[in-house]
Enzyme design. Structure first.
Site, PDB file in Angstrom:
ATOM      1  NE  ARG A  69      -3.686  -0.070   2.531  1.00  0.00           N
ATOM      2  CZ  ARG A  69      -3.994  -0.733   3.645  1.00  0.00           C
ATOM      3  NH1 ARG A  69      -3.446  -0.396   4.787  1.00  0.00           N
ATOM      4  NH2 ARG A  69      -4.845  -1.733   3.615  1.00  0.00           N
ATOM      5  NE  ARG A  93      -7.476  -1.313  16.325  1.00  0.00           N
ATOM      6  CZ  ARG A  93      -7.695  -1.965  15.186  1.00  0.00           C
ATOM      7  NH1 ARG A  93      -6.887  -1.825  14.175  1.00  0.00           N
ATOM      8  NH2 ARG A  93      -8.749  -2.764  15.061  1.00  0.00           N
ATOM      9  N   GLY A 147     -16.524  -7.230   1.801  1.00  0.00           N
ATOM     10  CA  GLY A 147     -16.494  -8.682   1.991  1.00  0.00           C
ATOM     11  C   GLY A 147     -16.732  -9.175   3.403  1.00  0.00           C
TER      12      GLY A 147
HETATM   13  S1  SF4 Z   1     -13.026  -8.628   3.102  1.00  0.00           S
HETATM   14 FE1  SF4 Z   1     -13.242  -7.396   4.961  1.00  0.00          FE
HETATM   15  S2  SF4 Z   1     -11.177  -6.936   5.674  1.00  0.00           S
HETATM   16 FE2  SF4 Z   1     -11.011  -7.740   3.573  1.00  0.00          FE
HETATM   17  S3  SF4 Z   1     -10.937  -5.918   2.302  1.00  0.00           S
HETATM   18 FE3  SF4 Z   1     -13.084  -6.534   2.412  1.00  0.00          FE
HETATM   19  S4  SF4 Z   1     -13.992  -5.461   4.166  1.00  0.00           S
HETATM   20 FE4  SF4 Z   1     -11.747  -5.273   4.303  1.00  0.00          FE
END
Ligand code: SF4
Ligand SMILES: *[C@@H]1O[C@H](CO)[C@@H](O)[C@H](O)[C@H]1NC(C)=O
Ligand SMILES: *[C@@H]1O[C@H](CO)[C@@H](O)[C@H](O)[C@H]1NC(C)=O
Length: 594
Positions: A138, A256, A513
């Site tokens: 990144r 964090r 996701g």
């Molecule tokens: S699957 Fe979850 S942790 Fe992975 S990029 Fe998508 S939202 Fe982010």
């Protein structure tokens, strides 16, 4: 300014502390013996390329005694950060890469703490679960502006990896992620980036993430403040040390991650409401330019928090100072045990909004700070479109190109770089919607630009109101946390919907996701979040990958997060999801079945 590279000091550092490279030595015979390890590494560092600091100051040395005590009693991540200073990775990565290139070791020999955690300080995120040994890298792209040379370099960098995984993604932070990266390639890529005045440092885990600004900075006539200079300055505060070299130990051990967004005008393209710090450009009553500040917005599995307004207005030239103050307070006082409670919002709540404001002002000192300034939206306000051709002045236009789910290939990166050289003096802008803008195009060239864009795969000059506004997180192809694949499904489903339904205006569909919500499902007109579903197969209900569907998120001047899904557990595979979404487009977004 690019610092001259001082090789000798870093080699000296490695000689003095050869054990700082933490290879984990399994007992299997193919691996190095402990004895020979440090000398092997020493010779491997003979061509050591990019030490960035004449003297690596330690991140941990900046923690107060109190923060240090809490870190010592803190989470697993805190212990990893204490057991070897993360700033060490700025030189380790070169030694690891050299050792692998010389056949002296392999990535499996690098300790898991380095592979999976500390290398995040150079922007390397190991995708151990889906693509073992390969990283997502990144970068930092303040205000989302990249040059054609940088874009060409991304293309070249991923070209040495398999086509399937060597890709480049535009992210929801107006940023770039290179995929398929190996340890041995990483150090060369970092060097190349640094030569192009860009870095991947400080871009993952407990670091300040890419500073987001307005994609129309300097080219919008409704802009209040041009965010480009500020984003660069805030970025420099994070990524450069006092001498200007890449890597800043001061802010290298935060509790964090931390997000900063700067909005230059009314459209809030930067999404202040979901950032830890959100700066809204507002002209004060006496005409001076500055920002009202919102704090604490974030999304995570356990909590999604919309930012809260502070009674604080910051003059343009005190923004960096204010960021410095908040980061210092956050570093020293933020929670270090329970990572679910270590984002800034929790510290704000612990203080209370007023006391938190007083605390950061005390830290910042003099800066011309005032009470929050009133802001009234113009009567004729309409949010500006980013996609498509829009005039900048009588002779030039900006052109927003659609990049399906933000995924660029080596070819489309190279082609975009060529376009930028030809039409926009080498400038390419990235948007948080994962598209690009080619600015400053001469109107006489628009037709030719369109012809050239049409010849590029995965870059669209015009896009449908549904397909063009899809945002998607990485998903199961690379992300170990994913419950479902997102980008491929997002493309398939939006294509089908575009065929089935006609909508009167853009509908923003956000795919994510898992509940971490990198794809910001709660912001979307429609949000889709990976979730378990059940489907009847041969008369039996079986568990299949599915989504929960959120409706009604808003962005811009009156942001709103849809916190609860309206529909749950729709299987991803098959037509049901298309039918459900088509119905939603009709019921809630004025769609008409074609
Ligand atoms: S699957 Fe979850 S942790 Fe992975 S990029 Fe998508 S939202 Fe982010
Ligand atoms: C490199 O970037 C910095 C900002 O980070 C800028 O001040 C400097 O002018 C740039 N140098 C070159 C050579 O472009
Ligand atoms: C219009 O914008 C372009 C690109 O920024 C600039 O070069 C040109 O001078 C501007 N023209 C006018 C008439 O302002």
């Amino acid at each position: 300014m690019i610092k001259p590279l001082i090789y000798n000091t870093a080699i000296l550092l490695l000689l003095l502390s050869p054990l700082s490279l933490s290879f984990h030595i399994p007992s299997s015979s193919k691996n190095l013996k402990t004895q020979s390890q440090s000398s092997d590494l020493r010779s491997a560092t003979s061509d050591l390329p990019t030490p960035v600091h004449d003297e690596v100051q330690k991140a941990n040395s900046f923690l107060t005694d109190d923060a240090m005590e809490r870190a010592e009693a803190g989470s697993k991540e805190e212990k990893i950060k204490l057991s070897k200073d993360v700033t060490q990775t700025w030189t380790d990565i070169h030694a690891y890469a050299a050792a692998i290139r010389e056949g002296k070791t392999s990535w499996e020999d690098i300790s898991q703490d380095d592979m999976d955690y500390r290398l995040k300080w150079v922007g390397l995120l190991h995708r151990r679960k889906r693509t073992p040994g390969k990283f997502m890298m990144r970068l930092k792209v303040p205000n989302g502006i990249v040059t054609s040379s940088q874009m060409r370099f991304y293309s070249k960098s991923v070209s040495e990896f398999d086509e399937e995984i060597g890709v480049v993604d535009i992210t929801t932070r107006q940023n770039i992620q290179l995929r398929g990266v190996t340890v041995e390639a990483a150090s060369r890529i970092i060097e190349g980036l640094h030569e192009l005045n860009q870095t991947s440092f400080h871009s993952a885990l407990d670091n300040v993430r890419n500073v987001v600004g307005s994609p129309l900075a300097g080219i919008s006539d409704t802009e209040v403040i041009d965010t480009r200079k500020l984003c660069t300055e805030v970025n420099d505060l994070i990524i450069r040390d006092a001498s200007g070299a890449f890597g800043n130990p001061r802010f290298a051990n935060l509790p964090r991650k931390f997000n900063i967004a700067i909005s230059g005008g009314d459209d809030d393209f930067s999404h202040c409401n979901i950032n830890d710090l959100g700066f809204h450009a507002v002209i004060a009553e006496d005409g001076s330019k500055g920002f009202n500040l919102d704090v604490g917005g974030y999304m995570s599995i356990k909590r999604v928090a919309e930012s809260v307004p502070l009674n604080l207005w910051i003059p343009e030239n005190s923004v960096v100072k204010l960021c410095d103050a908040v980061l210092t307070v956050f570093r020293d006082e933020g929670e270090r045990k329970n990572r679910q409670k270590s984002r800034l919002m929790w510290l704000v709540e612990q203080y209370g909004v007023e006391d938190f404001t007083a605390r950061i002002l005390k830290e910042a000192g003099e800066g011309g700070f005032r009470e929050r300034q009133p802001h009234v939206l113009r009567k004729d306000y309409v949010r500006q479109e980013l996609l498509g051709v829009h005039p900048q002045n009588s002779t030039h236009s900006r052109v927003g190109l659609h990049i399906p789910t933000g995924r660029l290939t080596r070819y489309s990166c190279a082609a975009l770089a060529d376009l930028a050289d030809k039409y926009s003096d080498g400038e390419i802008r990235l948007t948080v919607d994962q598209n690009v803008i080619i600015p400053n195009v001469d109107n006489d060239d628009l037709k030719q630009l369109e012809i050239e864009v049409d010849a590029i795969e995965n870059v669209d000059f015009t896009a449908g109101l549904i397909e063009g506004n899809v945002v998607s997180c990485t998903g199961a192809q690379f992300c170990g946390l994913a419950l479902v694949e997102t980008k491929a499904n997002a493309r398939r489903v939006s294509k089908r919907l575009e065929e089935l339904v006609e909508v009167p205006k853009a509908v923003r569909m956000h795919w994510t996701g898992c509940p971490n919500s990198c794809g910001q499902a709660q912001c979307g007109d429609i949000g889709l979040m990976g979730a378990p579903a059940r489907k009847e197969i041969d008369g039996k209900k079986v568990a299949v990958p599915g989504v929960n569907i959120f409706v009604g998120g808003k962005i811009g001047e009156s942001p709103f997060l849809a916190l609860e899904p309206r529909i749950k557990g729709i299987p991803l595979d098959g037509e049901e999801i298309v039918t459900v979404l088509a119905e939603l487009l009709v019921s809630d977004f004025g769609g008409v079945m074609r």
